[in-house]
Design a protein around this motif. Structure first.
Motif, mmCIF file in Angstrom:
data_model
loop_
_atom_site.group_PDB
_atom_site.id
_atom_site.type_symbol
_atom_site.label_atom_id
_atom_site.label_comp_id
_atom_site.label_asym_id
_atom_site.label_seq_id
_atom_site.Cartn_x
_atom_site.Cartn_y
_atom_site.Cartn_z
ATOM 1 N N ILE A 70 0.902 -1.517 -0.183
ATOM 2 C CA ILE A 70 0.076 0.269 0.308
ATOM 3 C C ILE A 70 0.987 1.728 -0.044
ATOM 4 O O ILE A 70 0.514 2.553 -0.407
ATOM 5 N N PHE A 71 1.787 1.340 0.853
ATOM 6 C CA PHE A 71 2.938 2.743 0.830
ATOM 7 C C PHE A 71 3.856 2.912 -0.309
ATOM 8 O O PHE A 71 3.471 4.135 -0.768
ATOM 9 N N GLY A 72 4.161 1.255 -0.634
ATOM 10 C CA GLY A 72 4.642 1.421 -2.113
ATOM 11 C C GLY A 72 3.628 1.992 -3.618
ATOM 12 O O GLY A 72 4.279 2.889 -3.846
ATOM 13 N N ALA A 73 2.858 1.987 -3.099
ATOM 14 C CA ALA A 73 1.805 1.933 -4.273
ATOM 15 C C ALA A 73 2.115 3.551 -4.679
ATOM 16 O O ALA A 73 1.079 4.142 -5.588
ATOM 17 N N SER A 74 1.464 3.629 -3.658
ATOM 18 C CA SER A 74 1.174 5.313 -3.115
ATOM 19 C C SER A 74 2.488 6.194 -3.864
ATOM 20 O O SER A 74 2.083 7.086 -4.085
ATOM 21 N N PHE A 75 3.528 5.523 -3.972
ATOM 22 C CA PHE A 75 4.759 6.209 -4.013
ATOM 23 C C PHE A 75 5.589 5.829 -5.862
ATOM 24 O O PHE A 75 6.179 5.652 -6.641
ATOM 25 N N ARG A 76 4.252 5.041 -6.413
ATOM 26 C CA ARG A 76 3.762 4.429 -8.108
ATOM 27 C C ARG A 76 5.106 3.562 -7.852
ATOM 28 O O ARG A 76 5.594 2.606 -9.066
ATOM 29 N N SER A 77 5.330 2.837 -6.757
ATOM 30 C CA SER A 77 6.164 1.487 -7.184
ATOM 31 C C SER A 77 5.558 0.157 -7.408
ATOM 32 O O SER A 77 3.407 0.385 -7.018
ATOM 33 N N PHE A 78 5.496 -0.818 -8.200
ATOM 34 C CA PHE A 78 4.475 -2.302 -8.410
ATOM 35 C C PHE A 78 5.059 -2.980 -7.813
ATOM 36 O O PHE A 78 5.597 -3.343 -6.872
ATOM 37 N N ALA A 79 4.176 -4.025 -6.913
ATOM 38 C CA ALA A 79 3.904 -4.936 -6.177
ATOM 39 C C ALA A 79 5.012 -6.456 -5.771
ATOM 40 O O ALA A 79 5.849 -6.492 -6.497
ATOM 41 N N ALA A 80 5.367 -6.330 -4.551
ATOM 42 C CA ALA A 80 6.005 -6.452 -3.783
ATOM 43 C C ALA A 80 6.638 -7.995 -3.397
ATOM 44 O O ALA A 80 4.988 -8.002 -2.530
ATOM 45 N N SER A 81 7.673 -8.511 -3.601
ATOM 46 C CA SER A 81 7.450 -9.344 -2.588
ATOM 47 C C SER A 81 9.002 -10.212 -1.777
ATOM 48 O O SER A 81 9.330 -9.270 -1.567
ATOM 49 N N THR A 82 8.986 -11.158 -2.860
ATOM 50 C CA THR A 82 11.033 -11.851 -2.591
ATOM 51 C C THR A 82 11.528 -12.820 -3.356
ATOM 52 O O THR A 82 10.362 -13.172 -4.085
ATOM 53 N N ALA A 83 12.790 -12.430 -4.105
ATOM 54 C CA ALA A 83 13.260 -13.369 -4.501
ATOM 55 C C ALA A 83 13.851 -14.259 -4.382
ATOM 56 O O ALA A 83 15.404 -14.028 -3.378
ATOM 57 N N LEU A 84 14.097 -15.563 -4.476
ATOM 58 C CA LEU A 84 14.563 -16.233 -3.885
ATOM 59 C C LEU A 84 16.585 -15.702 -4.045
ATOM 60 O O LEU A 84 17.224 -16.439 -3.157
ATOM 61 N N SER A 85 16.482 -15.983 -5.129
ATOM 62 C CA SER A 85 18.061 -15.219 -6.071
ATOM 63 C C SER A 85 18.810 -14.188 -4.774
ATOM 64 O O SER A 85 19.986 -14.543 -4.942
ATOM 65 N N ARG A 86 17.959 -13.606 -4.516
ATOM 66 C CA ARG A 86 18.072 -12.121 -4.352
ATOM 67 C C ARG A 86 18.638 -12.493 -2.501
ATOM 68 O O ARG A 86 19.425 -12.149 -2.110
ATOM 69 N N THR A 87 17.302 -13.146 -1.632
ATOM 70 C CA THR A 87 17.621 -13.420 -0.910
ATOM 71 C C THR A 87 18.728 -14.322 -0.553
ATOM 72 O O THR A 87 19.710 -14.085 0.816
ATOM 73 N N ALA A 88 19.194 -15.018 -1.374
ATOM 74 C CA ALA A 88 19.929 -16.034 -1.268
ATOM 75 C C ALA A 88 21.278 -15.636 -1.195
ATOM 76 O O ALA A 88 22.282 -15.143 -0.569
ATOM 77 N N VAL A 89 21.464 -14.387 -1.469
ATOM 78 C CA VAL A 89 22.498 -13.160 -1.675
ATOM 79 C C VAL A 89 22.871 -12.659 -0.147
ATOM 80 O O VAL A 89 23.807 -12.557 0.176
ATOM 81 N N GLN A 90 21.492 -12.067 0.058
ATOM 82 C CA GLN A 90 21.492 -11.535 1.172
ATOM 83 C C GLN A 90 21.928 -12.371 1.911
ATOM 84 O O GLN A 90 22.505 -11.923 3.127
ATOM 85 N N GLU A 91 21.484 -13.519 2.638
ATOM 86 C CA GLU A 91 21.952 -14.235 3.322
ATOM 87 C C GLU A 91 23.038 -14.586 3.223
ATOM 88 O O GLU A 91 23.394 -14.666 4.410
ATOM 89 N N SER A 92 23.750 -15.130 2.300
ATOM 90 C CA SER A 92 24.985 -15.875 1.828
ATOM 91 C C SER A 92 26.496 -14.461 1.832
ATOM 92 O O SER A 92 27.585 -15.375 2.647
ATOM 93 N N SER A 93 26.049 -13.628 2.023
ATOM 94 C CA SER A 93 26.823 -12.060 1.774
ATOM 95 C C SER A 93 26.936 -12.115 3.590
ATOM 96 O O SER A 93 27.745 -10.754 4.026
ATOM 97 N N GLY A 94 26.375 -13.018 4.352
ATOM 98 C CA GLY A 94 26.561 -12.263 5.400
ATOM 99 C C GLY A 94 25.199 -11.622 6.103
ATOM 100 O O GLY A 94 25.667 -11.097 8.370
ATOM 101 N N GLY A 95 24.461 -11.277 5.899
ATOM 102 C CA GLY A 95 22.905 -10.569 6.854
ATOM 103 C C GLY A 95 22.018 -11.675 7.443
ATOM 104 O O GLY A 95 22.645 -12.584 7.443
ATOM 105 N N LYS A 96 22.232 -10.390 8.639
ATOM 106 C CA LYS A 96 22.244 -11.175 10.466
ATOM 107 C C LYS A 96 21.044 -11.092 10.511
ATOM 108 O O LYS A 96 19.553 -11.310 11.046
ATOM 109 N N THR A 97 20.243 -9.357 9.546
ATOM 110 C CA THR A 97 19.078 -8.675 10.341
ATOM 111 C C THR A 97 18.469 -8.032 9.202
ATOM 112 O O THR A 97 19.061 -7.999 8.208
#
Length: 680
Positions: A311-338
């Protein structure tokens, strides 16, 4: 934030945030093409939803932003309402807007409605709805989406001008238009795309193979994007070769807009599956990492978080957001904790949007198309699940193939609905036609298993143990009765009718005072008055109250032919029966009475307390069906059967191995060949 360990987590989050941010920027630009939007709006999706999720989400590791399947589903609505060729839909909010602005308004309105659906489901605590999307269904659906994405990106890779098409069979029409124009392929676009796909594919394979040795995965998408930008700018690809480029990037952020009500009405049917798929994908990915790192996530809170994020993103012209497995894998494997890593990745997207966007203007769109296609490898590899599912679980294979084909041919929204329908049909099929079995005793134990699965089992004569491994309800009660008749080897209803017919003949003979009847000793006469009522009885009838006593298994005089019933005890194993409905209860009662009336003792074992309570409340018990028929365990019932039929079974001899189960009071005698004869 109160428990945040600055010294242990901050450095990993910063490194992870930068790495993830670079990938999110490239994917945002690429996935905006799937949504039929200018690429710069993909950067909005990498920024605004992340900010809200940082405060409201419960997963520490997922990377919130664009997801190719959702982008494609939003793009289908965009191309339907604002086609490339022809006038847009008759919506008053389109007046005075360019085609790009109209498309952005459609995408943001659909995303706003998607967020409303997710927020409503979260507030109503219906996060459990994702349990209806099985792993098999999601796999088939995402594979179909990958095929759609691949076809949609061919026009960028080949440098063709193909209008977006939506609706059933859209993929067929798109391929037709591509092949009609195939001779107009831009060779520069094609060569550049193939080169980038090969390089990115090889480096990604190396990243996977040497994941343990690399501190951070090589950001090959970012590297190739920078190189392509530089080469395109230096050699003027747009002017010299007619290569399509990203073009003018929106600098900074625009003021918020309200969703268009007419668009909301037009897209309500499509927005709901987008909301379901977006949450299902994000929740499944979040669950994987929560288990890996030992923390809990809340499904309903995730719905609220994604709902407000969209809802917040759509108010500023963004489109549907979820997550992508490849991008999440990068975030976790590169040391992301939070989610600090997610916040830093959003800052990276903001820097590019505000200050560095102009550097991406010479980027060829074929490069973005190539990056999208090469990232489809994981989803396209799911085709390999078909042989595995066919060998292991054919109904699941039907769900996978049915969902995939429906989503490819009918579109993702209708395909998802068809997939759900097929999945529910398989559930009905499994419960309506369960694998019923006849049980026997495993030698030397008090265990009873399907006699088809074991070689050395012991089954006493005159006893049948029948098991139904599913709930009994209106749709499978007839199947249950048919299987029961098949297991015991005779139809009690037919036996009753034969006995009634024989009794009518006997009555006639007795009325003629035929003394030859009683000489056989199979039955005896008491008074003629009893038989006068037999004409009034409609077969089959309960014969137990008649004064005529007949041994139906003995040799009958004259031409009387009545099927013999060798069975004296029938045990129904209800350990896997979780519920009974009213229709099944009536059918079960009728079936039990049919067996009781032909002289078979019926017992029910391991019945759930809830079912017993329902049987009492529905007046299941009467003069024939008694509570004494119920036993807590199968072995208890077998001991009771033996004690009750000890005299009836006298003289039966069953030969078995010496390890067979020894019944109480059983006399054993060794014979000359090392076997044991059991005499009951």
């Amino acid at each position: 934030m109160r428990i945040y360990r600055v010294r242990e987590w901050l450095l990993g989050d910063v490194v992870s945030g930068i790495s993830t941010g670079l990938v999110a920027i490239m994917q945002g630009l690429a996935f905006a093409l799937l949504a039929s939007l200018p690429p710069s709006y993909g950067l909005y999706t990498a920024f605004f939803p992340v900010l809200v999720y940082f405060f409201l989400g419960t997963s520490r590791h997922i990377s919130v932003g664009s997801f190719p399947v959702l982008s494609l589903m939003v793009g289908a609505v965009v191309t339907r309402l604002v086609p490339e060729d022809g006038p847009p839909a008759n919506i008053t909010g389109f007046e005075g807007l360019t085609q790009s602005q109209q498309r952005v308004l459609v995408a943001s309105s659909v995303t706003f409605l998607m967020g409303i659906f997710q927020l409503a489901m979260g507030v109503l605590q219906v996060g459990f709805i994702v349990v209806y999307l099985s792993d098999t269904l999601v796999s088939g659906f995402t594979t179909a989406a990958a095929v759609h994405i691949l076809v949609s990106q061919l026009k960028f890779v080949l440098g063709l001008n193909v209008p977006g098409i939506s609706g059933p069979l859209a993929i067929i029409y798109t391929l037709e238009k591509i092949f009609v124009q195939i001779t107009s392929t831009n060779i520069c676009d094609l060569v550049m795309s193939i080169l980038i796909m090969v390089v990115v594919f090889i480096v990604k394979e190396l990243n996977d193979r040497y994941r343990a040795k690399l501190p951070v995965p090589i950001p090959i998408e970012v590297i190739m994007t920078i190189i392509a930008c530089g080469v395109s700018y230096g050699f003027s690809f747009e002017e010299r070769f007619g290569v399509g480029v990203v073009g003018k990037m929106v600098s900074g952020y625009e003021s918020p807009i309200a969703p268009n009500m007419e668009i909301l009405q037009e897209s309500a049917v499509e927005a709901f599956p987008v909301a379901i798929v977006g949450f299902a994908v994000a929740f499944s990915v979040a669950k994987v990492y929560s288990i890996k790192h030992d923390y809990t996530i809340d499904g309903n809170q995730e719905l609220i978080a994604f709902g407000i994020s969209n809802i917040f993103g759509a108010s500023f012209r963004s489109f549907a957001a979820s997550t992508a497995l490849s991008r999440t894998a990068v975030q976790e494997s590169s040391g992301g904790k939070t989610q600090i890593a997610g916040l830093i990745s959003a800052m990276m997207a903001m820097i590019v949007t505000v200050a560095l966007g102009f550097l991406l203007e010479p980027l060829p769109t074929s490069v973005l198309g190539a990056l999208v296609i090469v990232n489809l490898k994981g989803m396209l590899m799911q085709f390999s699940e078909i042989p595995y599912l066919w060998k292991r679980d054919k109904p699941e294979c039907v769900v996978w193939v049915g969902t995939c084909l429906a989503a490819i041919l009918l579109g993702l929204d209708l395909g998802l609905a068809v997939g759900l329908g097929v999945e529910l049909l398989t559930v009905v099929f499994r419960t309506q036609f369960p694998r019923c079995s006849v049980l026997a005793n495993i030698a030397g134990t008090d265990l009873y298993r399907d006699r088809k699965d074991y070689l050395h089992t012991f089954e006493p004569r005159g006893v049948k143990i029948f098991r139904i491994p599913s709930p009994i309800f209106f749709a499978n009660i007839d199947f249950f009765r048919d299987k029961l008749v098949e297991a015991v080897g005779f139809n009690p209803l037919r036996v009753l009718r034969k006995r009634n017919k024989a009794l009518r003949k006997i009555k006639t003979l007795l009325q003629r005072r035929d003394d030859g009847i009683t000489k056989k000793g199979s039955f005896r006469q008491t008074t003629d008055e009893v038989y006068m009522n037999m004409e009034r009885q409609d077969p089959p009838s309960d014969l137990r109250e008649l004064s005529l006593q007949i041994d139906w298994n003995a040799e009958l005089p004259g031409n009387f032919v009545v099927p013999r019933v060798e069975l004296h005890s029938l045990i129904l194993d209800f350990s896997a029966v979780s519920f009974l409905d009213i229709s099944a209860l009536k059918g079960l009662k009728t079936a039990l009475k049919e067996f009781i009336r032909v002289g078979v003792d019926v017992y029910i074992v391991s019945c759930d307390a809830y079912i017993l309570e329902k049987l009492h409340s529905c007046t299941f018990f009467d003069d024939e069906i008694l509570t004494s028929m119920f036993f807590p365990t199968l072995h208890d019932a077998m001991l009771h059967v033996f004690e009750k039929n000890k005299e009836k079974s006298k003289g039966w001899v069953a030969k078995a191995s010496i390890n067979h189960f020894h019944w109480p009071g059983q006399a054993t005698q060794h014979n000359s060949v090392g076997q044991t004869s059991h005499q009951f």
